[in-house]
Motif scaffolding. Structure first.
Motif, short mmCIF file in Angstrom:
data_model
loop_
_atom_site.label_atom_id
_atom_site.label_comp_id
_atom_site.label_asym_id
_atom_site.label_seq_id
_atom_site.Cartn_x
_atom_site.Cartn_y
_atom_site.Cartn_z
N ARG A 221 0.90 -1.33 -0.01
CA ARG A 221 0.19 0.00 0.05
C ARG A 221 0.79 1.25 -0.10
NH1 ARG A 221 -4.58 0.65 4.29
NH2 ARG A 221 -5.34 2.24 3.02
N ALA B 268 0.28 0.70 -4.19
CA ALA B 268 -0.41 -0.38 -4.68
C ALA B 268 -2.06 -0.35 -3.96
CB ALA B 268 -0.09 -1.80 -4.44
N GLY B 269 -2.92 -0.30 -4.95
CA GLY B 269 -4.58 -0.20 -4.44
C GLY B 269 -4.90 -1.53 -4.55
N ALA C 158 -4.51 -4.12 -7.27
CA ALA C 158 -2.97 -4.41 -7.50
C ALA C 158 -2.38 -5.17 -6.41
CB ALA C 158 -2.31 -3.19 -7.62
N ARG C 159 -2.87 -5.26 -5.13
CA ARG C 159 -2.39 -5.93 -4.02
C ARG C 159 -2.76 -7.40 -3.91
NH1 ARG C 159 -3.85 -1.61 -0.70
NH2 ARG C 159 -5.81 -2.79 0.08
#
Lengths: 350, 276, 284
Positions: C186, C190-191, C194-195
């Protein structure tokens, strides 16, 4: 690189107040350490600055922009975790470039930043290794590099050295400071180790019970603590209750204490009649026969190499003194003196 | 943070609603159907059965093979459990406490029965019985098959239990002059007890629920509760009878599984699952 | 390892592992042998490829193969697709998370046959679902939902029964990812999705593979759901096998059984490979 501005920050969890009414300013490029015992709120404050906690009240501005409710993935901060938090399934190189790829930094820029960091942190031999193939110190450097390569407004450190052994700690400490200066990054560093804080920081915020008790340069914190908590937390201090007897025009205050009458140098007037004062063990001069002559009985003696630690007892209270004088034994009564400017006036007692 | 909390609340409400549909409604229907009195059929225009009684329950008890099936199932299951446990102990001891080359392979091999489709096992086991001419004692055959097929669970749990026996306890016992049996009692047994109970319980539950082997090897003479239920779902589909049998199968099962969950927390968290 | 030690180990392994390997090994051996014509209980025994060639030409067999694979793949993929978001949601405890966890795992406690009965009870011609839809005015007349052609009933039952198992496996895997690693992702920008793609999925690949494979094999080899709630014009492989056996055609049953095992192994391997490729995880 930007500065940080915090106004009236407050963090409450289910009725428990972890941070109460904290305000501060950090200049761009400054290295500030949040120092305090467990539970003082330093990690909570760090999480608020990095975005993992939203304050119950108050604002945070980074480089002039209000980021109080901005989530971490959108904030221009980078955090170096205590546990390193390297992605176990990615190589060192992939770990380092993770953030750059997320922000879609152009390939040329990416390469330049990565080369700089890899060179600085000496990681070129490890680029294709996985985190579990690295030693603690190497992992630490990768975690550092991963944050540095982002060139953030603010770089944050959550007790990054606590998992390293003593020798490595000293080395990495120097590296962190050097890189921070070279790149001019604003840094917030959290630790409970006061020696680390004093050695590395431009300023230290000493925290206690959710509040910042004192924020000053390391020298001022050590030489002029404002409260007995700070005096005792940074280095050793002998703290006493004292009653103000008189203040003369030349800035000398007369105090009545359990170990006798003392004269202390003071700029300005003490706030109340009952205050606390302190003096440092290493300031006790066993040779001199000057002002503030005191005597006490030695209850315990511990040889420490470059000094001897003496525990004294006088007037029912315990004090500590450090000396290089040989030949002092337990049970002896010793005399020592303190200069007026070596006695520090602390907070008023109600 | 607040948004996440609200999201959780909405999802919780949604899921509770879904539970009503996917758990509460079917079970309520089953209970209602089991209470239908044959004097008046439950037609589509009524929300609840017009006349409710325990007639079906009594009828099943007295006139169907329910009694026999209950006896069979509840005799088979504990026997299979004990058999599986006894057979698994030496293997679990070896896997848990002796380092030998190929140990990991052996551990995987022990899981073989879980990989072969149950009907393949049951049909060709039956074939084997025919070849050997042993197809008369059904109870024994099913018992044997259950013990083997569910042994992986017992082996897995007991291996972990044996691994948890502390060597220093054994050494201390020896040092203080304990005989092998005394060593067993003081160093091994305490660590093994939760595993033993968990194994017994899990094999018991699996055996009660098991269908393929009981069906292929047992029919038509030997009935267990699952095969009886299967029978009522086939040609002679009498809805209320099927409802009664379903409830008889489910309720003890739920209770036993809950006990098992509690026990397994101390033995081996990865194995708290069961498959019908 | 001395000879004496080996003898001891083998003796210890014999009653447990030995019996397992023995029984399963023999059953599989007999299945394979019977498929090739041996142990013919109703005729001459001898090596013969006839049973295989006859069966492979049979339409009912080929349809059963396609049908079973269809049910197997769809059930496992659906179950895992449902379980993943739930596992991630339940990763950190929050008020009510234990209750939700227990409710979601409840189907594990319900016997398959009982589940089938409850299901057909609810979707019966005069059952509660029909009455509900009519009551709401969505349908004018009751619909015949049972034994539908697309095997939706079977798939729903499989997912209902197996999803908790996938949830169990995935929850364990997802919870083993440290908070710090996710927070680091995060922090580096990374949202949520994406995570998942870059951190959670690669780190939980083996649990996902295990869930997919076990559910696939279970749904592939299903008998009871198919017989009770499945389409009447299709047969699952297990159903076909039992049909042959009850007709005394052991060798034909053997061919179906061996095919079932082969499909199970090949299918599992394929699922594992495809999963690994799409997740592109790389754990040492």
């Amino acid at each position: 690189m930007g500065g940080i501005s915090a106004r009236n920050l407050r963090m409450e969890f289910d009725g428990f107040v972890a941070v109460r009414d904290v305000s501060f300013e950090v200049a761009s490029g400054e290295f500030v350490t949040l120092l305090g015992p467990s539970g003082c709120g330093k990690t909570t404050l760090l999480k608020m600055i990095s975005g993992f906690l939203t304050p119950t009240a108050g604002d945070i501005l980074l480089a002039g922009r209000d980021v109080t409710r901005t989530p971490p993935e959108k904030r221009d901060t980078a955090l170096c975790f205590q546990s390193y938090a390297l992605f176990p399934h990615l190589t060192v190189m992939e770990n380092l470039e993770f953030g750059l790829r997320q922000k879609r930094v152009a390939a040329a820029d990416r390469k330049e930043r990565l080369d700089a960091v890899i060179g600085n942190l000496d990681l070129s031999l490890h680029l294709s290794k996985l985190p579990n193939q690295l030693s603690g110190g190497q992992q630490q450097r990768v975690a550092l590099g991963r944050a540095l390569v982002m060139r953030p407004s603010v770089i944050l450190f959550d007790e990054p050295l606590s998992n390293l052994d003593a020798k490595l700690r000293d080395q990495v400490r120097i590296e962190i400071r050097r890189i921070q200066r070279d790149f001019g990054l604003t840094a917030i560093y959290v630790t409970h180790d006061q020696a680390e804080a004093l050695a590395m920081s431009d300023r230290v915020f000493v925290m206690n019970g959710g509040r910042i008790e004192q924020s000053d340069t390391p020298e001022d914190l050590y030489g002029a603590p404002k409260t007995s908590f700070v005096a005792d937390f940074i280095g050793n201090a002998n703290v006493l209750d004292a009653e103000v007897k008189s203040v003369n025009g030349a800035g000398i205050v007369e105090l009545s204490t359990p170990i006798g009458l003392l004269r202390a140098a003071c700029s300005g007037r003490p706030q109340g009649s009952k205050i606390r004062i302190c003096w440092r063990p290493e300031h006790a001069n066993l040779a001199a026969t000057g002002e503030n002559r005191l005597s006490a009985r030695v209850t315990h003696r511990a040889f420490q190499g470059h000094f001897t630690d003496l525990h004294l007892n006088e007037g029912g209270a315990d004090y500590r003194v450090q000396t290089n004088m040989p030949g002092i034994r337990e049970g002896d009564t010793i005399a020592f003196s303190l200069r007026p400017d070596q006695i520090v006036l602390l907070e008023t007692v109600a | 943070m607040i948004a996440a909390h609200r999201f959780n609340q909405i999802l919780l409400a949604l899921l509770l609603g879904l539970t009503a549909v996917w758990l509460v409604v079917p079970f309520t229907m089953a209970i209602l159907w089991s209470l239908v009195d044959p004097s008046e059929p439950w037609t589509a225009d009524r929300l609840v059965p017009p006349v409710m009684s325990f007639y079906r329950w009594q009828d099943m008890w007295e006139n169907s093979s329910l009694k026999v099936a209950l006896v069979n199932s509840y005799l088979l299951a504990p026997s299979a459990a004990i058999a599986a446990l006894m057979l698994s102990m030496p293997t679990a001891f070896a896997l848990g406490r002796i380092r030998f080359p190929g140990r990991e392979v052996a551990k995987i091999l022990a899981l073989l029965p879980l990989i072969v489709p149950p009907f393949v096992t049951s049909i060709f086991f039956t074939s084997l019985l025919y070849q050997l001419g042993l197809n008369t004692w059904r109870f024994g055959a099913i018992l044997f098959a259950h013990a083997i097929v569910f042994m992986p669970y017992a082996i897995r749990i007991m291996t972990v239990s044996f691994e948890q026996v502390r060597s220093d306890h054994i050494d201390a016992a020896r040092d203080l002059g304990a005989s092998p049996w005394a060593r067993w009692k003081v160093a091994y047994l305490p660590a093994l007890k939760p595993g033993i109970f968990a194994s017994l319980l899990i094999v018991f539950i699996q055996s009660i629920e098991e269908f393929a082997i009981a069906f292929i090897v047992g029919s038509p003479d030997f009935t267990t509760i699952p095969t009886l239920l299967y029978g009522t779902l086939g040609q002679d589909f009498v809805r209320p009878n099927a409802a009664v049998l379903s409830l008889i199968l489910v309720v003890p099962n739920v209770l036993l599984m809950l006990i098992l969950e509690r026990l397994l927390k101390s033995a081996n968290p990865a194995l708290s699952s069961g498959k019908g | 390892m001395t000879l004496k030690k080996w003898l001891l180990v083998l003796a210890l392994l014999a009653p447990g592992l030995g019996l397992i390997v023995g029984l399963i090994g023999v059953a599989v051996y007999i299945a394979v042998a019977q498929s090739f014509g041996y142990y013919n209980l109703s005729g001459e025994s001898g090596f013969s490829l006839d049973f295989w060639s006859d069966m492979l030409a049979r339409k009912v067999f080929n349809r059963a193969v396609v049908y079973s694979i269809y049910v197997g793949v769809i059930s496992s993929v659906l179950a895992v697709m449902l379980a993943y978001p739930l596992a991630i949601w339940l990763r950190k405890p929050f008020p009510g998370s234990l209750t939700i966890g227990a409710i979601l795992k409840a189907p594990l406690l319900v016997h398959g046959l009982v589940a089938a009965f409850l299901f057909i009870n609810v979707i019966a011609y005069h059952g509660i679902l029909n009455q509900f839809m009519q009551g709401l005015g969505i349908w004018d007349a009751p619909k015949r939902l049972q034994n539908d052609r697309a095997a939706i009933g079977v798939i729903i039952l499989q997912v209902w029964k197996q999803m908790p198992f996938a949830l169990l496996l995935l929850t364990g895997a997802v919870q083993s990812i440290s908070d710090d690693v996710l927070n680091a992702a995060r922090d580096l920008g990374a949202g949520g999705f994406a995570r998942f793609r870059k951190v959670i999925a690669p780190l939980t690949v083996s649990a996902m593979q295990a869930a997919l494979i076990i559910i696939f094999i279970g749904a592939l080899a299903d008998f009871s759901f198919q017989v009770i709630a499945g389409p009447t014009n299709r047969q699952s492989l297990s159903q076909l096998m039992v049909f042959f056996k009850s007709g005394g055609r052991w060798n034909d049953a053997a061919v179906v059984g061996v095919s079932l095992m082969i499909i199970a192994i090949l299918g599992s391997g394929l699922l594992a490979a495809v999963t690994r490729m799409t997740m592109r995880g790389r754990l040492a």
